[in-house]
Scaffold this motif. Structure first.
Motif, short mmCIF file in Angstrom:
data_model
loop_
_atom_site.label_atom_id
_atom_site.label_comp_id
_atom_site.label_asym_id
_atom_site.label_seq_id
_atom_site.Cartn_x
_atom_site.Cartn_y
_atom_site.Cartn_z
N MET B 1 -0.55 2.08 -0.01
CA MET B 1 0.68 2.01 0.87
C MET B 1 0.28 0.85 1.87
SD MET B 1 3.53 3.33 2.24
CE MET B 1 4.52 3.08 3.62
N SER B 4 0.70 -2.45 0.45
CA SER B 4 2.13 -2.94 0.59
C SER B 4 2.62 -3.57 2.13
CB SER B 4 3.06 -1.60 0.27
OG SER B 4 2.93 -1.26 -1.31
N ALA B 83 3.36 -1.72 -6.53
CA ALA B 83 3.26 -0.43 -5.62
C ALA B 83 3.02 0.71 -6.46
CB ALA B 83 4.40 -0.92 -4.83
N GLN B 88 7.14 3.49 -1.72
CA GLN B 88 6.25 2.76 -0.70
C GLN B 88 6.67 1.08 -0.30
OE1 GLN B 88 2.14 2.58 -1.54
NE2 GLN B 88 1.72 4.87 -1.89
N SER B 92 7.37 0.59 3.43
CA SER B 92 6.55 -0.59 3.95
C SER B 92 7.31 -1.28 4.44
CB SER B 92 5.54 -0.85 2.85
OG SER B 92 6.16 -1.40 1.83
#
Lengths: 291, 255
Positions: B1, B4, B83, B88, B92
């Motif tokens: 995460m 990202s 990812a 995510q 993001s």
């Protein structure tokens, strides 16, 4: 390393991949070959967890699903088009995914991109973009690299360079799954071949075995070509005094030549081109399907 | 995460439009300061010189670009497979846009403070008691917070429309139409369906009255037929619905 078991991919109502099963071992360069719409890109997308599929895909015993890409940490890919942001420079595009700056610099040098790597990608030619896309796929010491039509837009020099890089990476244990329409180019690097048609895997074979089993005809040259032609009237004669004989007739032909005091100068298997072999295989598949 | 989010920040900060938008907002706020009469200054300060509308305009362009550029530049496949999962990618992008939204609202307050210092119009004391028996500065901060919620509704709508439509220009056009014609459309809807008022007043377009009603309750309450709290609740609920629907479509989308 990569194992694909009974994978089927359905998009809309159409089954694009039908029970595909194959594996890729460490350090092998696998060519994924098939006509347009055969399902090559869909298989690649399934491995990358980009489409929903039934069956099982494992990389180093770690499962890949549409919603779990943890196993893909050491996988590089170039699918359909190079994934490049035009408002970023080449270096910035690479650094988005790079975890090792030394490796990134090594790739830039390896691909000969030093001159233009700090220019915005929107100024790049098709070939430069393609190289950058391949560079992104090679980042972070990958264990598997998936390349969809990697030679698109590359000139001869760059094609030779990419071929050399692929071989070098494979020697260090990296595996490749490559699809290309330029079969002659693929033939120069691949160690294994997977043939796909209508979503079905119709052949998986190492290139060495593939080449061995396809010599149905041999070309012979003797020290007395005229006398040979008279003795072997049933055989096809090539323009340069050579004769084409069937594999099963070789022993018999050798006996005839020996009994008539003729010496054999050449006995060479007549290799069908990869294109010809694939076309034949696909035709046979179609005949089977319609039978 | 973390990676990202870092990548999304890198991309948004390297796009020209991200930095041009605040300059445009400042210019438009300056025009409001210069051309609207002294009698309206308190209202204008509370509404940070109408920055809410210009922020929405900027958000529509930047937000729809953040999503649709991935389709346009063929980077969506790489973004998704790099990812751990699609959530995510979606989360993001949403987080980065929300921070950009917060940044634009923060800038709007700074610009308002600076514009107040210019001698173009009469200076109004920040501590003067204004609406809701609160000082002008508190009014301005509350309006900004309310506008932050209202603009998140349009962000959620952009995420929903971008998950449905790949074309950047279509997404921008649809959302511009919703933002700048939504209030009128909702008002027409309420007028023509007076017998269904209790139901129709909860239509999502009506929620776009939230900010304007907060700083100008007398005028906008008659249009929305909802209290401030009802508008706030409606906005939050529609934002959640649009985001959940947007994520569902993004997750199911074939690339």
């Amino acid at each position: 390393m990569l194992e694909i078991k009974q994978v089927s991919t359905i998009i809309g109502k159409k089954k694009i991949i039908n029970n595909a099963t194959f594996s890729i071992t460490s350090g092998s360069i696998v060519g994924l070959i098939g006509p347009n719409g055969a399902g090559k890109t869909t298989i690649m997308k399934s491995i990358l967890g980009l489409t929903k599929f039934n069956g099982e895909i494992n990389l180093n015993n770690q499962k890949i699903t549409e919603n779990d890409h943890h196993a893909l940490e050491k996988v590089g890919a170039l699918i359909e088009h190079p994934a490049i942001y035009p408002f970023l420079t080449g270096t910035q595009n690479l650094s988005l995914y790079s975890t090792d700056p030394i490796d990134m610099q090594h790739i830039i040098t390896l691909l000969g991109m030093n001159k233009y790597i700090d220019q915005k990608a929107k100024e790049y030619s098709l070939g430069m973009k393609q190289k950058l896309g391949i560079g992104i796929a090679l980042l972070n010491h990958p264990q598997l690299v998936i390349l969809d039509e990697p030679m698109n837009g590359l000139d001869i020099e760059a094609t030779i360079l990419i071929r050399k890089i692929i071989k070098e990476y494979a020697q260090n244990g990296c595996s490749f799954l490559i699809s290309s329409h330029i079969l002659s180019e693929l033939q120069k690097v691949m160690t294994e071949m997977i043939l796909i048609n209508n979503g079905k895997i119709i052949l998986t074979k190492p290139m060495s075995a593939f080449l061995k089993t396809n010599y149905d005809y041999y070309v012979i040259l003797t020290d007395q070509p005229d006398k040979t032609k008279i003795l072997l009237t049933n055989y096809q004669i090539t323009s340069n005094d050579r004769l084409i004989v069937k594999r099963q007739d070789i022993k018999n032909v050798q006996k005839i030549l020996f009994n008539n005091g003729i010496n054999l100068l050449e006995l060479v298997p007549q290799r069908p081109t990869l294109e010809r072999t694939i076309v034949n295989l696909l035709k046979n598949q179609e005949v089977k399907n319609h039978a | 995460m973390k990676q990202s989010i870092k990548n999304e920040f890198f991309k948004i900060t390297h796009q020209k439009i991200t930095w041009i938008a605040p300059i445009l907002i400042l210019c438009l706020m300056m025009l409001s300061r210069a051309f609207i009469g002294n009698s309206e200054q308190r209202l204008l300060i509370m509404a940070t010189y109408n920055s809410g509308e210009w922020i929405l305009l900027a958000l529509i362009i930047v937000c729809s670009t953040v999503l649709s550029m991935e389709y346009q530049y063929h980077t969506i496949l790489l973004t998704i497979y790099k990812a751990p999962n699609r959530f995510q990618v979606f989360a993001s992008k949403l987080l980065v846009i929300s921070i950009y939204n917060l940044f634009l609202h923060f800038l709007a307050i700074i610009f308002t403070l600076l514009l107040q210092l210019t001698p173009l119009k009469a200076h109004v004391s920040w501590l003067i008691i204004n609406k809701y028996s609160q000082s002008l500065v508190i009014n301005m901060l509350n309006t900004t917070l309310i506008d932050l919620v209202a603009s998140t509704l349009i962000v959620s709508l952009i995420f929903l429309s971008s998950s449905l439509i790949k074309s950047n220009s279509i997404v921008i056009t649809i959302n511009l139409a919703i933002v700048f014609m939504g209030q009128t459309a909702s008002s027409q809807l309420l007028n023509t369906n007076a017998h269904l008022l209790n139901l129709v007043k909860w239509n999502p377009l009506n929620m776009y009255n939230l900010t304007a009603q907060y700083y100008n309750h007398a005028v906008y309450h008659d249009t929305s037929h909802l209290t401030n709290i009802e508008l706030l609740l409606g906005t939050l609920i529609y934002t959640a619905i649009f985001l959940i629907l947007g994520y569902y479509l993004f997750r199911k989308k074939k690339f």
